[in-house]
Design an enzyme around this catalytic site. Structure first.
Site, mmCIF file in Angstrom:
data_model
loop_
_atom_site.group_PDB
_atom_site.id
_atom_site.type_symbol
_atom_site.label_atom_id
_atom_site.label_comp_id
_atom_site.label_asym_id
_atom_site.label_seq_id
_atom_site.Cartn_x
_atom_site.Cartn_y
_atom_site.Cartn_z
ATOM 1 N N PHE A 15 52.716 22.996 40.005
ATOM 2 C CA PHE A 15 51.744 22.423 40.936
ATOM 3 C C PHE A 15 51.601 20.909 40.719
ATOM 4 O O PHE A 15 50.668 20.453 40.079
ATOM 5 C CB PHE A 15 50.388 23.128 40.779
ATOM 6 C CG PHE A 15 50.475 24.607 41.054
ATOM 7 C CD1 PHE A 15 50.684 25.071 42.342
ATOM 8 C CD2 PHE A 15 50.365 25.531 40.017
ATOM 9 C CE1 PHE A 15 50.782 26.435 42.603
ATOM 10 C CE2 PHE A 15 50.453 26.895 40.270
ATOM 11 C CZ PHE A 15 50.666 27.348 41.558
ATOM 12 N N TYR A 38 33.337 30.339 37.972
ATOM 13 C CA TYR A 38 33.724 30.995 36.711
ATOM 14 C C TYR A 38 33.057 30.272 35.534
ATOM 15 O O TYR A 38 32.333 30.875 34.740
ATOM 16 C CB TYR A 38 35.254 30.989 36.579
ATOM 17 C CG TYR A 38 35.765 31.356 35.205
ATOM 18 C CD1 TYR A 38 35.434 32.576 34.624
ATOM 19 C CD2 TYR A 38 36.589 30.479 34.490
ATOM 20 C CE1 TYR A 38 35.899 32.908 33.358
ATOM 21 C CE2 TYR A 38 37.061 30.809 33.234
ATOM 22 C CZ TYR A 38 36.712 32.024 32.669
ATOM 23 O OH TYR A 38 37.169 32.350 31.411
HETATM 24 N N1 LIG Z 1 42.945 34.546 28.883
HETATM 25 C C1 LIG Z 1 42.546 33.290 28.687
HETATM 26 O O1 LIG Z 1 43.375 32.369 28.629
HETATM 27 C C2 LIG Z 1 41.080 32.968 28.506
HETATM 28 C C3 LIG Z 1 40.685 31.636 28.320
HETATM 29 C C4 LIG Z 1 39.326 31.345 28.123
HETATM 30 C C5 LIG Z 1 38.401 32.374 28.088
HETATM 31 N N2 LIG Z 1 38.801 33.665 28.273
HETATM 32 C C6 LIG Z 1 37.802 34.729 28.249
HETATM 33 O O2 LIG Z 1 38.210 35.721 27.320
HETATM 34 C C7 LIG Z 1 37.829 37.006 27.772
HETATM 35 C C8 LIG Z 1 39.035 37.929 27.781
HETATM 36 O O3 LIG Z 1 40.066 37.390 28.602
HETATM 37 P P1 LIG Z 1 41.398 38.224 28.858
HETATM 38 O O4 LIG Z 1 42.426 37.273 29.304
HETATM 39 O O5 LIG Z 1 41.650 39.100 27.691
HETATM 40 O O6 LIG Z 1 40.920 39.086 30.111
HETATM 41 P P2 LIG Z 1 41.376 40.556 30.529
HETATM 42 O O7 LIG Z 1 41.133 40.658 31.997
HETATM 43 O O8 LIG Z 1 42.722 40.867 30.010
HETATM 44 O O9 LIG Z 1 40.323 41.468 29.778
HETATM 45 C C9 LIG Z 1 39.002 41.644 30.223
HETATM 46 C C10 LIG Z 1 38.654 43.095 30.009
HETATM 47 O O10 LIG Z 1 37.283 43.290 30.381
HETATM 48 C C11 LIG Z 1 37.184 44.503 31.093
HETATM 49 N N3 LIG Z 1 35.990 44.384 31.945
HETATM 50 C C12 LIG Z 1 35.746 43.429 32.887
HETATM 51 N N4 LIG Z 1 34.540 43.642 33.442
HETATM 52 C C13 LIG Z 1 34.012 44.733 32.840
HETATM 53 C C14 LIG Z 1 32.789 45.419 32.965
HETATM 54 N N5 LIG Z 1 31.864 45.036 33.855
HETATM 55 N N6 LIG Z 1 32.561 46.495 32.182
HETATM 56 C C15 LIG Z 1 33.496 46.900 31.267
HETATM 57 N N7 LIG Z 1 34.677 46.282 31.106
HETATM 58 C C16 LIG Z 1 34.930 45.211 31.880
HETATM 59 C C17 LIG Z 1 38.484 44.622 31.875
HETATM 60 O O11 LIG Z 1 38.773 45.946 32.256
HETATM 61 C C18 LIG Z 1 39.481 44.055 30.872
HETATM 62 O O12 LIG Z 1 40.015 45.065 30.050
HETATM 63 C C19 LIG Z 1 37.195 36.811 29.141
HETATM 64 O O13 LIG Z 1 35.800 36.806 28.965
HETATM 65 C C20 LIG Z 1 37.681 35.453 29.577
HETATM 66 O O14 LIG Z 1 36.761 34.813 30.423
HETATM 67 C C21 LIG Z 1 40.123 33.984 28.492
#
Ligand SMILES: NC(=O)c1ccc[n+]([C@@H]2O[C@H](COP(=O)([O-])OP(=O)(O)OC[C@H]3O[C@@H](n4cnc5c(N)ncnc54)[C@H](O)[C@@H]3O)[C@@H](O)[C@H]2O)c1
Length: 329
Positions: free
Chosen positions: A206, A141
């Protein structure tokens, strides 16, 4: 600006969309709904239901909507799954990201803010983690996100792409309308609140033999609205044509919160018992992971408004009570 938010039907993307609209921007949410929710697409945004891999639709959207900038949030983001299925992470987070960069180049969209992760650093000894720490990801990741950041850098050199990348750990909390509804849910705060709501039996902790004040792991939690505001500040920075590219960490400030501290807060906020069972340590979990926000505070004036973990948990609990089945009917 006219901003395309990839992944705008997801947890953080929906709040980024809310904040962009609040600031008067036009927003196009581009999401396959493979993880996100149609109901999380904020009213006022245009919705394009498509995958990043769909090059034609992506290019056509950038042109037809006259997009000025992209906030790229679409990704897979489960660390454990990435270790079991690395190709899935390279495909979605890197290859599909390259499809986006190519579509932007072809249609002359020159600005992108990327939601990266502090997992790019791996497990540095020095905490809080600063942007100068070495990039040594310990899972696919983090590696796939780092690979995309590096691609943005080379697009900057070759074509003048202007980018900002935000690296953070745990987004948490909710706005009034948008909250966290992941399946599977792997994040501590919503899991604890699911136990409080009676939809889950207990929280698994954990390990409680780490070298931390109470033996449980210490982590960083950032309110999703503060995160969204940081994305907008980063977007403003790259409006400047002389801006090449920058990386900012985002963290909660202070010493972070242990798992037990978060659970105690969730019990206070909900008034529920929230049983927890201590299990073995998870492979690869460091004792403490906290990111430093000093650079974005200094350079961009980022001022988080909801740093107190109690405020974060309260907002998540309010949203969960208002949406007991998440975004489902
Ligand atoms: N949630 C966290 O704590 C966290 C921490 C660090 C980084 N991030 C990053 O922030 C971003 C958002 O995280 P989140 O928790 O909102 O995730 P999430 O899974 O809720 O949202 C991701 C969205 O992207 C869409 N998606 C994924 N692949 C796709 C594709 N190929 N084409 C079109 N749509 C696509 C999904 O349908 C989803 O709606 C991510 O890039 C994640 O790596 C999140």
């Amino acid at each position: 600006m006219r901003v395309l938010v990839t992944g705008g039907a997801g947890y953080i993307g929906s709040v980024v969309t809310e904040e962009l609209l609040r600031d008067g921007h036009d927003v196009v949410v581009y999401d396959s709904l493979y993880k996100g929710h149609r109901r999380a697409v904020v009213a006022g945004a245009t919705f394009v239901h498509a995958d990043l891999a769909n090059t034609e639709t992506l290019r056509a959207t950038l042109v037809a909507r006259q997009i000025d900038a992209v906030v790229h949030m679409a990704a897979d983001s489960l660390v454990g799954e990435s270790c079991e299925q690395p190709a899935k992470y390279y495909q979605n987070n890197f290859v599909n990201g390259l499809i986006l960069l190519e579509a932007m180049r072809e249609t002359k969209v020159e600005r992108i803010v990327f939601s990266s992760t502090a997992a790019t650093y791996g497990q540095p000894d020095k905490q809080p983690i600063e942007e100068t720490a070495a990039n040594l990801p310990t899972n696919p990741y983090g590696q796939s996100k780092l690979a995309f950041e590096q691609a943005m850098r080379w697009y900057n050199e070759a074509y003048g792409l202007r980018f900002a990348s935000l690296r953070y750990f745990n987004a948490a909390g909710a706005s009034e309308a948008c909250g966290e509804d992941h399946a599977p849910e792997t994040h501590l705060i919503p899991i604890a609140l699911q136990v409080a709501a009676g939809t889950r039996e207990f929280v698994e902790v954990f390990g409680d033999d780490y070298p931390t004040p109470d033996g449980t792991c210490v982590r960083d939690y950032i309110h999703v609205i503060d995160l969204a505001r940081a994305h907008i500040l980063a977007l403003k920075k790259i409006e400047n044509v002389n801006d090449a590219g920058s990386i900012y960490n985002l963290g909660c400030g202070g010493a972070g919160y242990s798992v037990n501290q978060v659970l105690a807060t969730a019990r206070e906020v909900t008034g529920k018992d929230i049983p927890a069972r201590v299990g073995p340590r998870r492979a690869g979990d460091p004792a403490v992971l906290i990111a430093s926000s000093e650079k974005i505070k200094r350079e961009r004036g980022w001022k988080p408004k909801f740093q107190d973990v109690r405020v974060i948990v309260e907002s998540a609990w309010r949203w969960m009570q208002a949406h007991p089945r998440g975004y489902s009917e």
